[in-house]
Scaffold this active site. Structure first.
Site, PDB file in Angstrom:
ATOM      1  N   GLY A   1       1.075   0.771  -4.394  1.00 25.65           N
ATOM      2  CA  GLY A   1       1.300   0.093  -5.667  1.00 25.65           C
ATOM      3  C   GLY A   1       0.095  -0.712  -6.141  1.00 25.65           C
ATOM      4  O   GLY A   1      -1.005  -0.548  -5.630  1.00 25.65           O
TER       5      GLY A   1
ATOM      6  N   HIS B   1      -5.679   5.510  -8.464  1.00 21.31           N
ATOM      7  CA  HIS B   1      -4.345   6.093  -8.273  1.00 21.31           C
ATOM      8  C   HIS B   1      -4.023   7.065  -9.417  1.00 21.31           C
ATOM      9  O   HIS B   1      -3.472   8.148  -9.200  1.00 21.31           O
ATOM     10  CB  HIS B   1      -3.273   4.999  -8.268  1.00 21.31           C
ATOM     11  CG  HIS B   1      -3.413   3.992  -7.164  1.00 21.31           C
ATOM     12  ND1 HIS B   1      -3.720   2.671  -7.402  1.00 21.31           N
ATOM     13  CD2 HIS B   1      -3.290   4.113  -5.823  1.00 21.31           C
ATOM     14  CE1 HIS B   1      -3.752   2.015  -6.250  1.00 21.31           C
ATOM     15  NE2 HIS B   1      -3.506   2.857  -5.273  1.00 21.31           N
TER      16      HIS B   1
HETATM   17  P1  AMP Z   1      -3.455   2.543  -1.651  1.00 17.73           P
HETATM   18  O1  AMP Z   1      -2.441   2.180  -2.704  1.00 17.73           O
HETATM   19  O2  AMP Z   1      -4.661   1.647  -1.641  1.00 17.73           O
HETATM   20  O3  AMP Z   1      -2.855   2.735  -0.289  1.00 17.73           O
HETATM   21  O4  AMP Z   1      -4.027   3.967  -2.078  1.00 17.73           O
HETATM   22  C1  AMP Z   1      -3.183   5.046  -2.334  1.00 17.73           C
HETATM   23  C2  AMP Z   1      -4.001   6.287  -2.519  1.00 17.73           C
HETATM   24  O5  AMP Z   1      -4.917   6.102  -3.612  1.00 17.73           O
HETATM   25  C3  AMP Z   1      -4.851   6.650  -1.298  1.00 17.73           C
HETATM   26  O6  AMP Z   1      -4.855   8.061  -1.121  1.00 17.73           O
HETATM   27  C4  AMP Z   1      -6.213   6.161  -1.674  1.00 17.73           C
HETATM   28  O7  AMP Z   1      -7.267   6.865  -1.040  1.00 17.73           O
HETATM   29  C5  AMP Z   1      -6.222   6.417  -3.166  1.00 17.73           C
HETATM   30  N1  AMP Z   1      -7.211   5.562  -3.801  1.00 17.73           N
HETATM   31  C6  AMP Z   1      -7.288   4.208  -3.745  1.00 17.73           C
HETATM   32  N2  AMP Z   1      -8.368   3.767  -4.401  1.00 17.73           N
HETATM   33  C7  AMP Z   1      -8.997   4.864  -4.900  1.00 17.73           C
HETATM   34  C8  AMP Z   1     -10.183   5.078  -5.652  1.00 17.73           C
HETATM   35  N3  AMP Z   1     -10.952   4.072  -6.070  1.00 17.73           N
HETATM   36  N4  AMP Z   1     -10.512   6.352  -5.977  1.00 17.73           N
HETATM   37  C9  AMP Z   1      -9.744   7.390  -5.557  1.00 17.73           C
HETATM   38  N5  AMP Z   1      -8.629   7.257  -4.848  1.00 17.73           N
HETATM   39  C10 AMP Z   1      -8.257   6.013  -4.512  1.00 17.73           C
END
Ligand code: AMP
Length: 276
Positions: free
Chosen positions: A32, A38
């Site tokens: 989230g 995301h």
């Molecule tokens: P998180 O909510 O931080 O656990 O991230 C959820 C998903 O979004 C994971 O697969 C992350 O690698 C991806 N994600 C988070 N930040 C980025 C970003 N800056 N660029 C690409 N994907 C991202």
């Protein structure tokens, strides 16, 4: 219309029906506080699937005892707006109790690959990551969390999950900082300092371009660059094999340059893959 589902049973029933109708399911797991990174995963999922499911769950198993679980940013109303805008069909938003009714939950241990890089300072993190992912679908992950992507790919292969894991490029702020939900923790000074991560990666890539092939020297130079920033506390800087995460002695083929550091209360990561 995005529907919000809070139970595993309801989600399963809903997706089973879609699968029976022959629909392909794209799954985007998140914690989230959604941002453009995301959203890029949601767009990739939207493009290649009939039904897009986003999970929003701040997974307690992904946090160590001293980490920021309670303080982790949350804004469900805004997150649902993002999902609506990206034409997400289903948001799975379970409570911790729904996910882990048993106080001693069954978890999967990922072994050696989970113990490297981020695993050193986050010992049980990757066990938490893999315990959430299952079910036949395409699952979308960001290259931002390179080690997580690798662990999930391995998991899907090792346990023969009918999951196709899709990696998506890192989305950055205009000045190069990798987008992260944790960036909201940064003070303006820390926000400026955090640019050192991308700078260290770019300088390492430039050195490699100039002929540098010594993995140790590349890692040390990134570490020194990050440590030279007064507000940064280095966690690691590494030049590793993109498949095994083993440290590289002499560079040939490709390398994953990966860095992590704390800025105030935020622990930030970034990486770059270089191919000779
Ligand atoms: P998180 O909510 O931080 O656990 O991230 C959820 C998903 O979004 C994971 O697969 C992350 O690698 C991806 N994600 C988070 N930040 C980025 C970003 N800056 N660029 C690409 N994907 C991202």
């Amino acid at each position: 219309m995005t529907v919000v589902v809070e139970t595993i049973a309801e989600t399963r029933a809903l997706l089973d029906k879609e699968r029976e109708a022959g629909h392909r399911i794209g799954f985007v797991p998140t914690m989230g506080y959604l941002h453009e990174g995301h959203a890029s995963l949601m767009r990739a999922a939207r493009m290649h699937n009939d039904v897009v499911v986003v999970s929003i769950f701040v997974n307690p198993l992904q946090f160590g005892p001293t980490e920021d679980l309670a303080a982790y940013p949350r804004d469900l109303v805004r997150d649902l707006e993002v999902c609506e805008r990206e034409r997400v069909d289903v948001v799975f938003h379970p409570s911790a109790n729904e996910m882990y009714p048993d106080p001693n939950p069954f978890t999967v241990t990922v072994g050696e690959i989970g113990a490297k890089l981020c695993g050193r300072s986050r010992p049980s993190h990757f066990d938490g990551v893999v315990t959430v992912v299952s079910g036949p679908c395409r699952a979308y992950f960001g290259q931002k969390d390179a080690q997580q992507l690798l662990v999930i790919r391995r998991l899907a292969r090792a346990l023969d999950f009918p999951v196709e894991v899709v990696g998506c490029p890192i989305v950055r702020e205009p000045d190069g900082l990798a987008m992260s939900s944790r960036n909201v923790y940064l003070t303006p000074d820390e926000r400026r300092s955090a640019l050192v991560l991308k700078a260290a990666l770019d300088e390492a890539a430039a050195a490699i371009e100039q002929g540098e092939r010594d993995g140790r020297r590349i890692a040390d130079a990134m570490a020194a660059r990050i440590s030279s920033e007064p507000l940064a506390r280095l966690d690691y800087a590494a030049c590793v094999d993109p498949e095994t995460l083993e440290e590289i002695g002499t560079l040939r083929g490709s390398a994953l340059l990966a860095v992590a550091a704390r800025f105030g209360s935020a622990r930030l990561i970034d990486n770059l893959t270089v191919t000779l």
